[in-house]
Design a protein around this motif. Structure first.
Motif, mmCIF file in Angstrom:
data_model
loop_
_atom_site.group_PDB
_atom_site.id
_atom_site.type_symbol
_atom_site.label_atom_id
_atom_site.label_comp_id
_atom_site.label_asym_id
_atom_site.label_seq_id
_atom_site.Cartn_x
_atom_site.Cartn_y
_atom_site.Cartn_z
ATOM 1 N N SER A 1 -43.693 -1.938 -51.729
ATOM 2 C CA SER A 1 -43.254 -0.542 -51.762
ATOM 3 C C SER A 1 -42.998 -0.040 -50.346
ATOM 4 N N PRO A 2 -42.073 0.897 -50.167
ATOM 5 C CA PRO A 2 -41.934 1.541 -48.863
ATOM 6 C C PRO A 2 -43.103 2.490 -48.633
ATOM 7 N N GLY A 3 -43.546 2.600 -47.393
ATOM 8 C CA GLY A 3 -44.640 3.514 -47.081
ATOM 9 C C GLY A 3 -45.862 2.773 -46.591
ATOM 10 N N THR B 1 -49.710 4.940 -52.235
ATOM 11 C CA THR B 1 -48.745 3.848 -52.382
ATOM 12 C C THR B 1 -49.454 2.503 -52.459
ATOM 13 N N GLY B 2 -50.425 2.281 -51.564
ATOM 14 C CA GLY B 2 -51.133 1.009 -51.535
ATOM 15 C C GLY B 2 -51.936 0.754 -52.803
ATOM 16 N N HIS B 3 -52.681 1.771 -53.243
ATOM 17 C CA HIS B 3 -53.499 1.599 -54.444
ATOM 18 C C HIS B 3 -52.643 1.467 -55.698
ATOM 19 N N ILE C 1 -44.876 -0.542 -58.287
ATOM 20 C CA ILE C 1 -44.115 -0.744 -57.056
ATOM 21 C C ILE C 1 -43.075 0.375 -56.951
ATOM 22 N N LEU C 2 -43.168 1.151 -55.898
ATOM 23 C CA LEU C 2 -42.275 2.296 -55.719
ATOM 24 C C LEU C 2 -40.926 1.859 -55.154
ATOM 25 N N ASP C 3 -39.861 2.502 -55.640
ATOM 26 C CA ASP C 3 -38.522 2.259 -55.086
ATOM 27 C C ASP C 3 -38.275 3.123 -53.862
ATOM 28 N N GLU D 1 -46.432 -11.774 -52.303
ATOM 29 C CA GLU D 1 -45.219 -10.980 -52.115
ATOM 30 C C GLU D 1 -45.413 -9.512 -52.417
ATOM 31 N N THR D 2 -46.500 -9.164 -53.072
ATOM 32 C CA THR D 2 -46.776 -7.769 -53.398
ATOM 33 C C THR D 2 -48.262 -7.583 -53.664
#
Length: 388
Positions: free
Chosen positions: A77-79, A84-86, A93-95, A359-360
């Motif tokens: 995710s961006p940020g 966002t992390g949690h 996964i944010l766009d 990867e995520t």
């Protein structure tokens, strides 16, 4: 598996991500820079799990026979903020990143309507360190009763108030109003109540902070575990970060040490499922204040107490330790840093393997689902079969 004990060591990143330049975070490496900065620094129990064997690590001692599985992860995710992390580690996964308001603060039109609804004028409305802004504006706040509004490089709307000027109940009500109003282009990740005490420019924040997050935009690992008729036990900020979604049991905590005690309480309850905790002191007290020694001591305290958790584990239990972003106290910035996060896994049935570079963050949540035998989350690739 009977239980997964999932500990998020808030902000303990392990090296800049490939896109760190976009976030002005080149050179950030929270964990290794602390090792470099503090003479004879060691985290023997984390090192025994394989911390120094994670790909790319240079400063952390390597053990010959690690007790656990180890790896690190990219944030897709961006940020670089807590929500966002949690959310990503839990499967979302944010766009697009959550909006930030570092340059001009929040729009005056919003501030005007917000003041009207809460019945008070506000002061501040700019990006600042929370500990600094209460020293700068605290006296004016005490004299006028006007709440202090501020933000940071994260997607947050923070409201600081003296507990003897604006009682906690009213501060929380004001934050709830802000949360309802911050929608659309103003949908910040979190509204945060920041109560403080003291007088005459000598103010300190209290442990009565409360976060008001957006509700998760889709189901997370918490929902999947709960829907599988298992307990989902949240400790500390977990309730706030996920707006209470997917939790069956909640315990509050005042600091990292109490958070570890709360884990033991849930373990003693005998409930099967997920125990999920965020240990925020690393980030909130030390990272944002660039307190290298304090950060190091907090890591040592966590490492010293870790054997209590391990010794309380049963044969089917699995312990997962990871971060949510970085906050390197050795760099000039006091903001979060865009970093890889370490992943350490321990249990009687966990093999000593290198999990590589994931990867995520969602791979962690996917693994929790598989370990507990519940329905998969939409994102992420489980590494359970690689280590169990």
């Amino acid at each position: 598996m009977k239980r997964v004990i999932w500990i998020v060591i808030d902000s303990v990143g392990i090296g800049e991500l490939p896109d760190a330049k976009l976030y002005n975070d080149e050179g950030s490496n929270t964990l290794e820079n602390i090792y470099k900065s503090i003479d004879n620094f060691s985290l023997p129990h984390l090192e025994s799990l394989g911390l120094g064997l994670i790909d790319g690590v240079k400063e952390i001692p390597k053990v010959g026979k690690p007790r656990g599985a180890y790896g690190k992860s990219i944030e897709k995710s961006p940020g670089k903020d807590t929500t966002t992390g949690h959310w990503e580690m839990a499967g979302i996964i944010l766009d697009n990143p959550f909006p930030t308001f570092t340059e001009k603060g929040f729009p005056q039109e919003f501030i005007d309507s917000f003041q009207k609804e809460i019945g008070r004028e506000v002061i501040g409305n700019y990006a600042a360190s929370g500990t600094e802004i209460i020293q700068k504006l605290g006296n004016e706040h005490v004299r006028t009763g006007k709440p202090i509004v501020y933000t940071s490089a994260d997607s947050v709307f923070q409201i600081a108030a003296h507990e003897e000027v604006i009682p906690l109940e009213e501060l929380y009500r004001i934050c709830e109003i802000a949360r309802k109003r911050l929608v659309g282009d103003l949908s910040v990740g979190r509204v945060i109540a920041r109560p403080f005490v003291g007088n005459n420019g000598n103010y300190t924040r209290t442990s009565n902070r409360h976060d008001y997050s957006l509700k998760p935009t889709e189901e997370t690992v918490l929902n999947k575990v709960k829907d599988g008729s298992l307990a989902v036990m949240g400790i500390g900020k977990i309730h706030d970060i996920f707006a209470g979604e997917g939790l069956t049991d909640v315990l509050k905590m005042k600091n990292n040490d109490e958070g570890m005690d709360r884990i033991l309480e849930f373990m003693e309850s005998g409930k099967s499922g997920l125990i999920f905790v965020n240990l925020v002191d690393f980030d909130m007290i030390y990272g944002h204040r660039n307190d290298v020694e304090g950060y190091a001591n907090a890591l040592k305290a966590f490492d010293d107490k870790l054997p209590q958790i391990i010794n309380a584990m049963e044969r089917e239990d699995v312990l997962i330790i990871n971060a949510d972003h970085g906050c390197d106290p050795t760099t000039p910035s006091t903001d979060h840093s865009r970093e890889y996060i370490p992943i350490l896994v321990y249990g009687d049935q966990v093999k000593s393997v290198n999990l590589g570079i994931r990867e995520t963050f969602a791979d962690i949540g996917a693994t929790v689902c598989e370990l507990l035998g519940v329905e998969k989350i939409r994102n992420g690739t489980s590494f359970a079969k690689e280590m169990v």
